[in-house]
Enzyme design. Structure first.
Site, PDB file in Angstrom:
ATOM      1  N   HIS A  55      43.051  51.747  29.951  1.00 57.83           N
ATOM      2  CA  HIS A  55      41.987  50.920  29.971  1.00 57.83           C
ATOM      3  C   HIS A  55      40.808  51.532  29.917  1.00 57.83           C
ATOM      4  O   HIS A  55      39.725  51.343  29.332  1.00 57.83           O
ATOM      5  CB  HIS A  55      42.043  50.031  31.190  1.00 57.83           C
ATOM      6  CG  HIS A  55      41.278  48.797  31.499  1.00 57.83           C
ATOM      7  ND1 HIS A  55      41.013  47.920  30.480  1.00 57.83           N
ATOM      8  CD2 HIS A  55      40.092  48.737  32.231  1.00 57.83           C
ATOM      9  CE1 HIS A  55      39.975  47.141  30.673  1.00 57.83           C
ATOM     10  NE2 HIS A  55      39.349  47.710  31.613  1.00 57.83           N
ATOM     11  N   GLU A 107      47.564  48.998  25.638  1.00 58.34           N
ATOM     12  CA  GLU A 107      47.320  48.094  26.831  1.00 58.34           C
ATOM     13  C   GLU A 107      48.182  46.775  26.623  1.00 58.34           C
ATOM     14  O   GLU A 107      48.559  46.292  27.620  1.00 58.34           O
ATOM     15  CB  GLU A 107      45.873  47.587  26.949  1.00 58.34           C
ATOM     16  CG  GLU A 107      45.063  48.456  27.765  1.00 58.34           C
ATOM     17  CD  GLU A 107      43.880  47.869  28.067  1.00 58.34           C
ATOM     18  OE1 GLU A 107      42.793  48.347  27.339  1.00 58.34           O
ATOM     19  OE2 GLU A 107      43.608  47.005  28.960  1.00 58.34           O
ATOM     20  N   ASN A 161      31.279  43.808  33.072  1.00 58.18           N
ATOM     21  CA  ASN A 161      31.642  42.751  33.834  1.00 58.18           C
ATOM     22  C   ASN A 161      30.403  42.017  33.750  1.00 58.18           C
ATOM     23  O   ASN A 161      30.523  40.583  33.468  1.00 58.18           O
ATOM     24  CB  ASN A 161      31.985  42.841  35.266  1.00 58.18           C
ATOM     25  CG  ASN A 161      32.763  41.930  35.919  1.00 58.18           C
ATOM     26  OD1 ASN A 161      33.804  41.626  35.516  1.00 58.18           O
ATOM     27  ND2 ASN A 161      32.093  41.383  36.906  1.00 58.18           N
TER      28      ASN A 161
END
Lengths: 685, 153
Positions: free
Chosen positions: A46, A68, A420
């Site tokens: 990641h 992933e 984020n």
């Protein structure tokens, strides 16, 4: 050439992650039931994906993304691992390594990964048993990308393009030295230095290393970005002696693109035919030929520019140096007593050398956080494109210096937080319009010193954290019960976001939403003995605030005298210094105040607060004031004298006195004495 | 015969005290100390010990004895106990001796005005030579320091 900084960092980190993946895969093969190992591999993949995407190595990123996808179901125990999957994963890792070594060799890290991606995809789809035949031919071949190393790579090309966009001039410069020139490398170095003072060298042919080692003929060429006009550049270079000629060719978008093409075409033929360098010809032809000559050697290793040193050794060096410093001061005193000119001269020379040494030693560990921050604007731009949002990244305090250990480690967590914010924090354009906000979402990235801490904040003006949604997800995952959820204060709800495997995102995107991320961020920050806090207001935005201790750091400080004692006040909390007549300070409700630029601010007498024995600020006369700031609040500190500004090394007071009043630490002055560092935050209420 | 332990001997007034050699990092002459505001009076400040900032306390003050002017023979003993590095000012430090651990007896309630909890024991080292061994962990007890700070501030 600035981008090397990040490139070498990227290479170092990626190498580590790849190694970790390899090791852990082997471990997993031994004990396939161990889900913890899968987690570790997943996180490494990641992070690798994030970094590769940030640096613009798309093939690397897309391959890790597929890895992933394969690992994700394994992580939840939903998919058992068999030898086929292992083979595929190992092959992917090999391909990643091949790409990385291409990057190390100065290439673009491009490789054909379609075959292996297809295999990985078939695993995810569960149909891999049939597809196994195609897996054999899947590992990437870096050979075909080697030629690119001759030309500008994609990154350098885009740097030049962007420079043109921002009104810089881009030049192709060819410099030829006279036949009599003996110290070719030195002359070339002078040219480089002159140029670097006035702009930036993007790429040189032959490479800088080769020029330094005298491995070039009479001529060298380079791509250069500067504000200076063409004529002054020619003068600049020809003013240096033993230069026969300097050809400065300005480039625009078209000629740049043309050169990229011709360079690529020529590079291929260069492998077979050794093209002799001809004198500079027309605009687009000349640069291409110049590039062809050093074709064979241009893939010089980028990685050799840095070495890694054990930080313990640096600590040791630092302590040894402090001892040296004390002896130096002692020698200076002795020399001034003995008054022998040759002794004084020697000691003076030693002083100069040691102050140079001092600045080197002190700065060895410190790097401005800029080295991490400056790769983010590009990342946010790409993220905005992927998400179809308008994002603005505002960076402040990029010059804040941090210990190298911290800077190295803080990159990944910040990437996570920024992604984020971009993905979950900032709403879509439509939602923003509906909420009456500006279409463009703003993400603020701030770094600043506060006492003996560095605070890094990532804040967005997005939707804020949705309490109900967060709790619903937490209840679904069994992290909290419904009864608990109701009573939970907001801060604790926000803290749930850091729980492992927690994600409220509705769909998994390329960017985030897998629930790795925030828990990794938290673990990382805590491993740096820092803290992470969230504050949020629905509809207004969210702020992640990382608080890192400053065990060893250099700050600019103002040294002041308070009676017989010396104190250091961090420069970043000082607004200005002033001298004011004592009569101007007024007493209100038993406290001193001062009219300062239209507002009334408290006046704090340091001699009094610090209880300096046997000294009192005289009643009348002029007061020396240091105006300090804590966020919006100001205060004036009364000192008896300003000594001067200085770079100081922060040290703690030792565990025995860990909580001293209004003091954030200590520093050792040039004369070997200890001065305490005032913590302005503790003085402003 | 018990185990032999090496002890650094120092003086406060006429009494002789000892600390185990392995807890002592170095012994320094009195040098410049930087006062730290609002600390208990027995904390004399911090010193620069080869680049490390080390707090220094006056052992007389720590034990509630009368503090005296520092003289040429005064020394700072730097001890390292439980990750605390602290300097202790003593009147003089001039000897290292071997003490038979069998010769150490429990300390009486108070020796030379010092409470027993700060003491590890008393060793008889000669005809009428008594050596008082310190319990450094208690002497450098931070909890007590915090309490003292609260009393002071």
């Amino acid at each position: 050439m600035e981008m090397n900084q990040y490139l070498s960092m990227f290479i170092d980190e990626s190498t580590e992650h790849l190694q970790a993946i390899n090791e852990k895969l082997l471990e997993l093969e031994q004990s396939p039931e161990n889900l913890d190992i899968v987690h570790v591999i997943f996180r490494s993949a990641h992070t690798l994906k994030g970094m590769a995407a940030t640096m613009g190595f798309e093939d690397l990123a897309s391959l890790t993304h597929q890895m992933e996808n394969v690992l994700d179901p394994m992580r939840g125990g939903k998919q058992s691992v068999d030898s086929f999957i292992f083979d595929a994963l190992f092959k992917s890792t090999d391909a990643l390594e091949a790409m990385l070594s291409d990057i190390v060799a100065g290439g673009t890290g491009k490789a054909d990964v379609t075959a292996i991606v297809a295999v990985l995809k078939s695993i995810v789809a569960g149909e891999y048993k049939e597809a196994s035949a195609s897996a054999a031919a899947s590992s990437a071949s870096p050979a075909e990308t080697a030629d690119d190393a001759v030309a500008l790579d994609q990154y350098q090309f885009s740097v030049l393009e962007q420079s043109l966009d921002s009104a810089f001039n881009v030049y192709f410069i060819r410099t030829e030295l006279t036949d009599e020139c003996v110290l070719k490398a030195a002359r070339a170095y002078m040219v480089f230095r002159e140029l670097e003072d006035n702009g930036e060298i993007i790429k040189a042919f032959p490479s800088v290393e080769e020029i330094e080692q005298d491995k070039f003929d009479r001529a060298f060429s380079l791509y250069y970005v500067s504000k200076l006009p063409q004529e002054s550049l020619v003068h600049l270079i020809e003013d240096i002696s033993e230069i026969r000629s300097a050809t400065v060719t300005p480039l625009d978008h078209d000629s740049l693109r043309l050169m990229m093409q011709t360079a690529g075409a020529l590079a291929e033929s260069a492998a077979a035919v050794e093209a002799p360098a001809r004198p500079a010809g027309n605009r687009s032809g000349a640069p291409a030929e110049a590039k062809a000559a050093p074709a064979a050697a241009a893939g010089h290793a980028v990685a050799s520019r840095t070495i890694r040193v054990d930080l313990d050794r640096l600590d040791h060096l630092m302590n040894l140096f402090s001892e040296l410093l004390i002896d130096r001061v002692r020698l200076e005193q002795l020399a001034s007593e003995i008054r022998r000119s040759d002794l004084t001269e020697t000691v003076e020379h030693m002083s100069r050398v040691s102050s140079d040494l001092q600045s080197i030693v002190l700065n060895l560990r410190m790097v401005p956080i800029d080295t991490v921050f400056s790769r983010f604007p590009r990342m946010i731009r790409d993220v905005a494109k992927t998400l179809g949002k308008k994002l603005d990244l505002v960076i402040t305090g990029a010059d804040t210096e941090l210990d190298r250990t911290v800077v190295d480690e803080i990159g990944d967590p910040l990437v996570h937080l920024l992604r984020n914010s971009a993905d979950h924090g900032i709403e879509s354009i439509e939602d923003r319009k509906r909420a009456g906000k500006d279409e463009t979402g703003t993400i603020q990235l701030r770094a600043y010193h506060s006492g003996n801490h560095v605070i890094i904040e990532v804040s967005d003006d997005g939707a804020g954290i949705n309490r109900a949604k967060t709790l619903a997800a937490a209840i679904k995952k069994g992290v909290v019960t419904e009864a608990e959820a109701e009573r939970m204060p907001d801060e604790e709800v926000y803290r749930l976001l850091f729980a492992s495997g927690f994600s409220t995102a509705d769909k998994i995107s390329d960017l985030s939403g897998r629930g790795v991320g925030l828990d990794v961020v938290k673990t990382k920050i805590e491993s740096l003995s820092g803290q992470i806090l969230v504050s949020s207001q629905e509809g207004v935005g969210t702020t992640f605030s990382i608080n890192l201790p400053l065990t060893l750091s250099i700050i600019g400080a103002m040294l002041v005298a308070v009676g017989p004692e010396k104190y250091a006040i961090p420069l970043n909390s000082i607004v200005e210094t002033a001298a004011v007549d004592a009569a101007k300070i007024r007493r209100l409700h038993g406290n001193d105040h001062l009219d300062y630029r239209g507002s009334v601010i408290p006046v704090i007498d340091l001699a009094q607060v610090l209880e300096v024995p046997g000294y009192q600020t005289p009643e009348a006369g002029e007061r020396n004031l240091v105006i300090i700031r804590k966020r919006e609040k100001l205060a004036a500190l009364v000192v008896s004298d300003f000594i001067g500004q200085q770079e100081i090394v922060l040290k703690n007071l030792g565990k025995y006195l860990s909580k001293a009043f209004a003091v954030s630490g200590a520093t050792i002055l040039g004369d070997g004495q200890v001065a305490l560092i005032i913590n302005p935050n503790a003085l402003i209420k | 015969m018990g185990e032999e332990i090496k002890v650094i001997v120092f003086k406060l007034g006429k009494e002789e005290y000892g600390v185990e050699v392995e807890k002592v990092e170095t012994i320094e002459r009195i040098q410049h100390l930087t006062r730290v505001p609002k600390t208990p009076p027995f904390i004399k400040g911090v010193m620069n010990l080869r680049g490390v900032v080390v707090p220094v306390l006056d052992l007389r003050g720590r034990f509630g004895l009368e503090e005296t002017e520092h003289t040429d023979s005064s020394r700072i003993i730097i001890v390292n106990v439980a990750e605390l590095k602290v300097g202790m000012i003593v009147d003089s430090a001039d000897d290292v001796i071997d003490v038979d651990s069998a010769a150490i007896s429990d300390p009486p309630e108070i020796v030379g005005g010092i409470k027993a909890k700060y003491l590890r024991g008393v060793a008889r080292t000669g005809e009428d030579r008594l050596l008082i061994l310190l319990n450094l962990k208690e002497v450098l007890n931070k909890g007590e320091l915090v309490q003292l700070e609260e009393l002071e501030v």
